[in-house]
Enzyme design. Structure first.
Site, mmCIF file in Angstrom:
data_model
loop_
_atom_site.group_PDB
_atom_site.id
_atom_site.type_symbol
_atom_site.label_atom_id
_atom_site.label_comp_id
_atom_site.label_asym_id
_atom_site.label_seq_id
_atom_site.Cartn_x
_atom_site.Cartn_y
_atom_site.Cartn_z
ATOM 1 N N LYS A 138 12.900 57.527 22.129
ATOM 2 C CA LYS A 138 13.592 56.432 21.477
ATOM 3 C C LYS A 138 15.100 56.453 21.736
ATOM 4 C CE LYS A 138 12.499 53.198 18.575
ATOM 5 N NZ LYS A 138 11.189 52.561 18.740
ATOM 6 N N ASP A 166 12.144 48.862 21.539
ATOM 7 C CA ASP A 166 11.479 49.168 22.807
ATOM 8 C C ASP A 166 11.138 47.914 23.596
ATOM 9 O OD1 ASP A 166 11.569 51.567 21.526
ATOM 10 O OD2 ASP A 166 9.508 51.448 20.830
ATOM 11 N N HIS A 170 9.678 77.691 20.651
ATOM 12 C CA HIS A 170 9.848 76.429 21.389
ATOM 13 C C HIS A 170 11.329 76.038 21.434
ATOM 14 C CE1 HIS A 170 5.632 75.230 21.933
ATOM 15 N NE2 HIS A 170 5.446 76.000 20.868
ATOM 16 N N CYS A 229 5.728 79.597 24.981
ATOM 17 C CA CYS A 229 4.536 79.716 24.132
ATOM 18 C C CYS A 229 3.299 80.023 24.988
ATOM 19 C CB CYS A 229 4.379 78.466 23.272
ATOM 20 S SG CYS A 229 3.312 78.757 21.850
ATOM 21 N N TYR A 230 2.385 79.051 25.184
ATOM 22 C CA TYR A 230 1.228 79.342 26.034
ATOM 23 C C TYR A 230 1.702 79.783 27.420
ATOM 24 C CZ TYR A 230 -3.022 78.888 28.753
ATOM 25 O OH TYR A 230 -4.081 79.155 29.594
ATOM 26 N N GLU A 288 12.572 73.702 23.023
ATOM 27 C CA GLU A 288 12.702 72.264 23.271
ATOM 28 C C GLU A 288 12.762 71.414 22.011
ATOM 29 O OE1 GLU A 288 10.137 74.206 23.770
ATOM 30 O OE2 GLU A 288 8.192 73.206 23.681
#
Ligand code: XMP
Length: 519
Positions: free
Chosen positions: A375, A231, A173, A82-83, A175
């Site tokens: 998570k 967590d 993207h 992207c960028y 990812e």
């Protein structure tokens, strides 16, 4: 210590950490540094490849983020996303312009038929697949030496490469989970193109964290805020392994918990982990401070500050053998990136209480061993530490608790309504087997009144919103497609069993554009 295989330069995208996460899934140890990292520091890490992330800026803006361009002389492959792609195109003499319309969401990526031997980034992939777009600029003219590898319905130059210089760039993207083959593309880049090794796993992470925690804390005691959520329970377990009795695990009942939560958490720690939990009832204090406060960010800040106030008071009680210097928290990467990006510039969405909400006057040194994990990685870590599955598979519950699920100010009457409705909803989910099929599910008290009719009488009561989402990391989420029959029995039971509620609505907003919580 791990050898950094791939280094990500962060230009401030909300998704930067996902790049590292995807690669770690394939066993490739990946780290993130800000885009302005010095060339020397990059060289010192000796990565086998570089990835330039996306970011909110425009490459043609006067204050656009620019890395040290000598990264292209390091002799290692580079992938721009992207960028990152727009920066590459601009730097090498292409042209980046505003796209006619912002392209946001799913698009079909069509490979342009290069031989996958010369084009290893798409090796083994389908000729057409879904990818996730999120951009308002586009590469109109590609630089000399680059070839177009793929297009989408709306975007030419969706993927480009300069094979000689080993530079690749994607407008989409890879990812995010919505990009069907994105993980494989990143894996191809790291393993096939850069030659990265695939030996990183959670066992190594656990071992190195335990060693690091021992070294960091020396002989000092660590106070760990425990909420009963995945967590903080994993942090407490990790610390218990590392420093044993020097851990002071404190569970604060802020009065914003779900129905029966306090007892459930105490039991869970005692029975499953053998960790002696210190419970503190601070509900009066929290509710007094929240009285009349409507603004979501103010609520979050107050809760963050009050937690610290309570922790400091508790710490004083347990300092016989030396003051408690450290405060451990289960902060995760999505909490961090959405508050203030630590590793580069990114926009503030909301201040999670355990990140943006901590007061400056705090005397503790913070320990956040999960700060770079997602998570599902935390759950993996918990398994590695031998924690039981039912503790690990609990839905996430935010630190500020029900306060951010009551629209407007928080009071005992509203808390009571919300707790009751939420208990019914969770009971229905458990009974139907849907609890484990969704990432998170909860009720929100809208504080919107509407007219109803019950038993021939007019009612004018409150509205409960039921929210259930599916996600893999909480960075993006889709509303869960719960069966209508289940929604029907949830609605009927809430209205029948919770006096004061006469309407139930279901939230059909995904993230983005919504967030999971309402505040
Ligand atoms: P959002 O609402 O930002 O939530 O989409 C993403 C995930 O983070 C949880 N969440 C929090 N967790 N402290 C936490 O420990 C917080 O202040 C906080 N705010 C949101 C949320 O429940 C979801 O799982």
């Amino acid at each position: 210590m791990h050898r950094v295989e791939i280094l990500v330069l962060d230009f401030g995208s909300q998704y930067t950490q996902l790049i590292a996460r995807r690669l770690r899934e394939y066993g490739v140890y990946t780290e993130i540094v800000p885009y302005f990292e010095t060339l020397e520091a990059v060289r010192a890490k000796n990565p086998k490849g570089l990835i330039l992330s996306g970011g909110p800026a425009s490459v043609y803006a006067p204050d656009a983020y620019k890395p040290d361009s000598r990264i292209f002389d390091l002799g290692i492959p580079v992938l721009g996303i992207c960028y990152g792609m727009q920066y590459i195109a601009d730097f090498f003499g292409g042209r980046v312009v505003p796209a006619c319309a912002q392209e946001y969401g799913k698009a079909t990526l069509e490979l342009l038929g290069q031989d996958t031997e010369t084009n290893p980034i798409f090796r083994g992939l389908k000729p057409k697949s879904i990818v996730w777009m999120s951009h308002s600029d586009k590469v109109e003219v590609i630089p000399k030496g680059f070839v177009e590898l793929a297009k989408s319905g709306n975007t030419q130059n969706c993927a480009i490469a300069d094979f000689a210089r080993q530079i690749y760039a994607f407008q989409f993207h890879p990812e995010v989970v919505q990009s069907e083959c994105g993980g494989e593309m990143l894996q191809n880049f790291a393993v096939k193109i850069c030659g990265a090794s695939t030996t990183w796993d959670m066992r190594r992470f656990a071992q190195s964290e335990i060693a690091k925690l021992r070294e960091m804390t020396a002989d000092g005691k660590v106070l760990c805020g425990v909420s009963g959520g995945v967590d903080s329970s994993v942090v407490a377990t990790l610390l218990y392994r590392a420093i044993g009795e020097r851990l002071v695990p404190v569970f604060v009942d802020h009065g914003l918990l779900r129905f029966g939560e306090r007892e459930a958490v105490e039991k869970m720690f005692q029975e499953n982990l053998g960790i002696p939990l210190i419970s503190v009832d601070a509900s009066e204090l929290f509710l007094a401070k929240l009285a009349g406060v409507k603004d979501p960010e103010k609520k979050r800040k107050i809760i963050g500050e009050t937690f610290i106030e309570v922790f400091e008071k508790e710490a004083k009680k347990y300092h016989q053998n030396g003051a408690i210097k450290f405060l451990a928290q289960g902060t995760l990467y999505p909490d961090v990136i959405e508050s203030v990006s630590v590793k580069g510039p990114s926009k503030t969405i909301k201040s999670h209480h355990n990140v943006g909400g901590l007061p400056e006057w705090m005397n503790f040194e913070l320990i956040e061993p999960l700060r770079e994990l997602f998570k599902d990685e935390v759950r993996q870590l918990g398994r590695e530490l031998g924690m039981p599955e039912h503790m690990l598979m609990r839905h996430p519950f935010p630190g500020p608790g029900l306060a951010i699920r009551i629209m407007g100010d928080v009071n005992r009457t509203d808390l009571d309504l919300l707790q009751k409705a939420d208990a019914v909803f969770l009971d229905e989910l458990h009974k139907s087997g849907y609890y484990d099929k969704v990432w998170q599910a909860f009720c929100v008290l809208l504080n919107v009144k509407s007219v109803g009719v019950m038993g021939d009488n007019r009612t004018y009561d409150n509205t409960i919103c039921v929210r259930a989402v599916v996600a893999t990391d909480g960075m993006t989420a889709s509303f869960a497609h719960l069966p209508h029959e289940l929604l029907e029995s949830i609605s009927t039971r809430i209205i029948n069993e919770v006096a004061g509620i006469n309407r139930v609505v279901y939230d059909i907003t995904s993230k983005p554009p919504g967030t999971i919580e309402w505040e």
